[in-house]
Write a protein that holds these residues in place. Structure first.
Motif, PDB file in Angstrom:
ATOM      1  N   GLN A 103       0.813  -1.213   0.000  1.00  0.00           N
ATOM      2  CA  GLN A 103       0.000   0.000   0.000  1.00  0.00           C
ATOM      3  C   GLN A 103       0.851   1.270   0.000  1.00  0.00           C
ATOM      4  N   LEU A 104       1.929   1.282   0.758  1.00  0.00           N
ATOM      5  CA  LEU A 104       2.704   2.510   0.938  1.00  0.00           C
ATOM      6  C   LEU A 104       3.894   2.642  -0.011  1.00  0.00           C
ATOM      7  N   ILE A 105       4.428   1.540  -0.486  1.00  0.00           N
ATOM      8  CA  ILE A 105       5.665   1.616  -1.256  1.00  0.00           C
ATOM      9  C   ILE A 105       5.503   1.074  -2.681  1.00  0.00           C
ATOM     10  N   ILE A 106       4.972  -0.121  -2.828  1.00  0.00           N
ATOM     11  CA  ILE A 106       4.949  -0.786  -4.135  1.00  0.00           C
ATOM     12  C   ILE A 106       3.935  -0.138  -5.085  1.00  0.00           C
ATOM     13  N   VAL A 107       2.676  -0.008  -4.652  1.00  0.00           N
ATOM     14  CA  VAL A 107       1.636   0.513  -5.548  1.00  0.00           C
ATOM     15  C   VAL A 107       1.911   1.955  -5.985  1.00  0.00           C
ATOM     16  N   PRO A 108       2.328   2.867  -5.088  1.00  0.00           N
ATOM     17  CA  PRO A 108       2.622   4.222  -5.594  1.00  0.00           C
ATOM     18  C   PRO A 108       3.708   4.247  -6.670  1.00  0.00           C
ATOM     19  N   GLN A 109       4.707   3.386  -6.549  1.00  0.00           N
ATOM     20  CA  GLN A 109       5.737   3.326  -7.591  1.00  0.00           C
ATOM     21  C   GLN A 109       5.216   2.622  -8.849  1.00  0.00           C
ATOM     22  N   ALA A 110       4.387   1.618  -8.652  1.00  0.00           N
ATOM     23  CA  ALA A 110       3.850   0.874  -9.794  1.00  0.00           C
ATOM     24  C   ALA A 110       2.877   1.717 -10.613  1.00  0.00           C
ATOM     25  N   LEU A 111       2.176   2.645  -9.974  1.00  0.00           N
ATOM     26  CA  LEU A 111       1.225   3.480 -10.700  1.00  0.00           C
ATOM     27  C   LEU A 111       1.891   4.265 -11.814  1.00  0.00           C
ATOM     28  N   ARG A 112       3.127   4.642 -11.599  1.00  0.00           N
ATOM     29  CA  ARG A 112       3.848   5.397 -12.632  1.00  0.00           C
ATOM     30  C   ARG A 112       4.066   4.562 -13.890  1.00  0.00           C
ATOM     31  N   VAL A 113       4.132   3.254 -13.717  1.00  0.00           N
ATOM     32  CA  VAL A 113       4.299   2.350 -14.862  1.00  0.00           C
ATOM     33  C   VAL A 113       2.934   1.920 -15.407  1.00  0.00           C
ATOM     34  N   ILE A 114       1.935   1.838 -14.542  1.00  0.00           N
ATOM     35  CA  ILE A 114       0.623   1.312 -14.912  1.00  0.00           C
ATOM     36  C   ILE A 114      -0.213   2.316 -15.705  1.00  0.00           C
ATOM     37  N   VAL A 115      -0.184   3.583 -15.335  1.00  0.00           N
ATOM     38  CA  VAL A 115      -1.132   4.561 -15.891  1.00  0.00           C
ATOM     39  C   VAL A 115      -1.038   4.737 -17.411  1.00  0.00           C
ATOM     40  N   PRO A 116       0.135   4.888 -18.034  1.00  0.00           N
ATOM     41  CA  PRO A 116       0.133   5.083 -19.497  1.00  0.00           C
ATOM     42  C   PRO A 116      -0.510   3.939 -20.298  1.00  0.00           C
ATOM     43  N   PRO A 117      -0.169   2.653 -20.047  1.00  0.00           N
ATOM     44  CA  PRO A 117      -0.872   1.618 -20.819  1.00  0.00           C
ATOM     45  C   PRO A 117      -2.338   1.470 -20.401  1.00  0.00           C
ATOM     46  N   LEU A 118      -2.661   1.839 -19.168  1.00  0.00           N
ATOM     47  CA  LEU A 118      -4.050   1.785 -18.727  1.00  0.00           C
ATOM     48  C   LEU A 118      -4.891   2.799 -19.489  1.00  0.00           C
ATOM     49  N   CYS A 119      -4.318   3.944 -19.778  1.00  0.00           N
ATOM     50  CA  CYS A 119      -5.001   4.952 -20.591  1.00  0.00           C
ATOM     51  C   CYS A 119      -5.337   4.377 -21.961  1.00  0.00           C
ATOM     52  N   SER A 120      -4.377   3.719 -22.570  1.00  0.00           N
ATOM     53  CA  SER A 120      -4.615   3.107 -23.877  1.00  0.00           C
ATOM     54  C   SER A 120      -5.700   2.038 -23.804  1.00  0.00           C
ATOM     55  N   ASN A 124      -9.230   1.729 -25.733  1.00  0.00           N
ATOM     56  CA  ASN A 124      -9.628   0.516 -26.463  1.00  0.00           C
ATOM     57  C   ASN A 124     -11.008   0.042 -26.034  1.00  0.00           C
ATOM     58  N   LEU A 125     -11.316   0.161 -24.757  1.00  0.00           N
ATOM     59  CA  LEU A 125     -12.643  -0.225 -24.270  1.00  0.00           C
ATOM     60  C   LEU A 125     -13.723   0.608 -24.942  1.00  0.00           C
ATOM     61  N   THR A 126     -13.469   1.898 -25.061  1.00  0.00           N
ATOM     62  CA  THR A 126     -14.433   2.778 -25.718  1.00  0.00           C
ATOM     63  C   THR A 126     -14.651   2.340 -27.164  1.00  0.00           C
ATOM     64  N   LYS A 127     -13.576   2.025 -27.856  1.00  0.00           N
ATOM     65  CA  LYS A 127     -13.697   1.620 -29.256  1.00  0.00           C
ATOM     66  C   LYS A 127     -14.278   0.215 -29.395  1.00  0.00           C
ATOM     67  N   ASN A 128     -13.909  -0.688 -28.485  1.00  0.00           N
ATOM     68  CA  ASN A 128     -14.422  -2.063 -28.564  1.00  0.00           C
ATOM     69  C   ASN A 128     -15.901  -2.153 -28.240  1.00  0.00           C
ATOM     70  N   SER A 129     -16.441  -1.152 -27.542  1.00  0.00           N
ATOM     71  CA  SER A 129     -17.866  -1.199 -27.217  1.00  0.00           C
ATOM     72  C   SER A 129     -18.720  -1.193 -28.478  1.00  0.00           C
ATOM     73  N   SER A 130     -18.216  -0.621 -29.556  1.00  0.00           N
ATOM     74  CA  SER A 130     -18.993  -0.611 -30.798  1.00  0.00           C
ATOM     75  C   SER A 130     -19.080  -2.009 -31.423  1.00  0.00           C
TER      76      SER A 130
END
Length: 189
Positions: A103-120, A124-130
């Motif tokens: 909670q205090l160490i791993i996830v805050p550092q991992a978010l920096r790696v997670i957010v850019p591909p999560l945005c993509s 994709n979810l928006t486009k796949n809904s069609s």
């Protein structure tokens, strides 16, 4: 792994025709329109569309949720594994117990790696809904595009409007994720 290696349209068909036919009766989705009060039914019609399509919409939502969850879990797993194992060892050496290092160490550092591909993936979810229109799920393409096209008969103008709506949704998601990415970005001291 199985879900991620399957084309979205194939997954939608397999889910709808094989899994959903078993899942919908168990959940009692078809009975909702029969047992619901008129006010509840009116609210459900605004959210899910006509009562005869409730099962299609719920199946489409489940299908897209499962399909996108397979990708998002892999993104999160990769983000957590990107944080050095020494970080968790250091947290345990400091005396942090149970979930606190995560909670205090791993996830805050991992978010920096997670957010850019999560945005993509959200884009994709928006486009796949069609693609869920194949099972009768009325999304923006079907409702806005189909109804406007049938009433006006102007294909090009109707599709430009649909593209504009998808562009606005995509830009909104992208700008929010960019804002969030800037907030969690590591700052130099």
């Amino acid at each position: 792994e199985f879900v991620r290696n399957m084309p979205p349209v194939v997954f939608i068909f397999i889910f709808y025709f094989f899994i959903s036919s078993q899942l919908v009766p168990i959940l009692g989705i078809d009975e909702i329109s029969v047992r619901a009060s008129p006010s509840t039914l009116a609210i459900l019609e605004v959210i899910l569309g006509p009562p005869e399509l409730f099962s299609n919409v719920i199946s489409g939502i489940f299908c897209l949720a499962i399909f996108e969850a397979a990708y998002i879990t892999e993104i999160v797993r990769a983000g957590i594994l990107a944080v050095s194992h020494g970080q968790s060892e250091a947290a345990h050496a400091l005396g942090l117990q149970h979930n606190r290092p995560l909670q205090l160490i791993i996830v805050p550092q991992a978010l920096r790696v997670i957010v850019p591909p999560l945005c993509s993936q959200y884009l994709n979810l928006t486009k796949n809904s069609s693609l869920a229109i194949a099972i009768g799920y009325m999304d923006i393409t079907a409702t806005l595009g189909g109804i406007s096209l049938m009433q006006t008969g102007k294909e090009m103008e109707t599709m430009i409007i649909v593209m504009g709506v998808y562009l606005v949704i995509s830009l909104t998601i992208s700008s929010f994720m960019n804002w969030f990415n800037q907030r969690i970005r590591m700052t130099e001291r």
